[in-house]
Design a protein around this motif. Structure first.
Motif, PDB file in Angstrom:
ATOM      1  N   UNK A  57       0.841  -1.194   0.000  1.00  0.00           N
ATOM      2  CA  UNK A  57       0.000   0.000   0.000  1.00  0.00           C
ATOM      3  C   UNK A  57       0.881   1.251   0.000  1.00  0.00           C
ATOM      4  N   UNK A  58       0.389   2.322  -0.609  1.00  0.00           N
ATOM      5  CA  UNK A  58       1.100   3.595  -0.592  1.00  0.00           C
ATOM      6  C   UNK A  58       0.909   4.266   0.751  1.00  0.00           C
ATOM      7  N   UNK A  59       1.604   5.392   0.954  1.00  0.00           N
ATOM      8  CA  UNK A  59       1.487   6.110   2.220  1.00  0.00           C
ATOM      9  C   UNK A  59       0.071   6.611   2.446  1.00  0.00           C
ATOM     10  N   UNK A  60      -0.707   6.802   1.375  1.00  0.00           N
ATOM     11  CA  UNK A  60      -2.101   7.232   1.531  1.00  0.00           C
ATOM     12  C   UNK A  60      -3.079   6.067   1.346  1.00  0.00           C
ATOM     13  N   UNK A  61      -2.594   4.852   1.605  1.00  0.00           N
ATOM     14  CA  UNK A  61      -3.378   3.610   1.670  1.00  0.00           C
ATOM     15  C   UNK A  61      -4.050   3.203   0.358  1.00  0.00           C
ATOM     16  N   UNK A  62      -3.402   3.484  -0.753  1.00  0.00           N
ATOM     17  CA  UNK A  62      -3.854   2.966  -2.049  1.00  0.00           C
ATOM     18  C   UNK A  62      -2.975   1.776  -2.415  1.00  0.00           C
ATOM     19  N   UNK A  63      -3.474   0.899  -3.266  1.00  0.00           N
ATOM     20  CA  UNK A  63      -2.664  -0.221  -3.751  1.00  0.00           C
ATOM     21  C   UNK A  63      -1.467   0.340  -4.521  1.00  0.00           C
TER      22      UNK A  63
END
Length: 138
Positions: A57-63
């Motif tokens: 996940x990215x830092x902003x909680x996206x895949x």
């Protein structure tokens, strides 16, 4: 366009992007006004991801997604985005006893997004993620 990475810490990813861009610019004797410099900054913002490789996940909680940059010739590029979690499962799909063993890789790994062909000037005009307009910021 073939350098990829995932980094958990914001300062590390910013420094990594800046260092790679500096080496690239020095090698080609580019300055920040060059389309090639700005295009490289954009590509690095897409290929060097601020996220967690363990959770995918990215830092902003996206895949986490990675861009594949195909060269089409005559200065045109084709971008296709693939999810990191799908790419890491490739060995499971090709296992001999797997339900998907009979499928070819082209049937398993479909891009989640395909962009229209772009020129270097299009890439240079795009605003890099995590940067100020026109370049990498630390």
């Amino acid at each position: 366009m073939c350098i990829y990475g995932v980094e958990l810490l914001a300062d590390n990813i910013a420094e990594c992007r800046a260092n790679v861009l500096e080496i690239f610019a020095d090698y080609l004797n580019l300055d920040e006004a060059d389309d090639c410099y700005r295009a490289a900054s954009y590509v690095l913002s897409q290929n060097l991801i601020h996220g967690d490789a363990l959770t995918m996940r990215t830092q902003d909680d996206r895949a986490i997604t990675f861009a594949e940059w195909g060269y089409l010739g005559k200065g045109r590029f084709q971008r296709r985005d693939f999810r990191f979690d799908s790419l890491t499962l490739s060995s499971t799909f090709s296992a001999e006893d797997s339900l998907f063993a009979h499928l070819g890789k082209h049937e398993i790994f479909m891009p989640m997004k395909t962009y229209p062909p772009m020129m270097m000037s299009d890439l240079a005009a795009a605003k890099p993620i995590g940067t100020k307009a026109g370049g990498v910021s630390l």
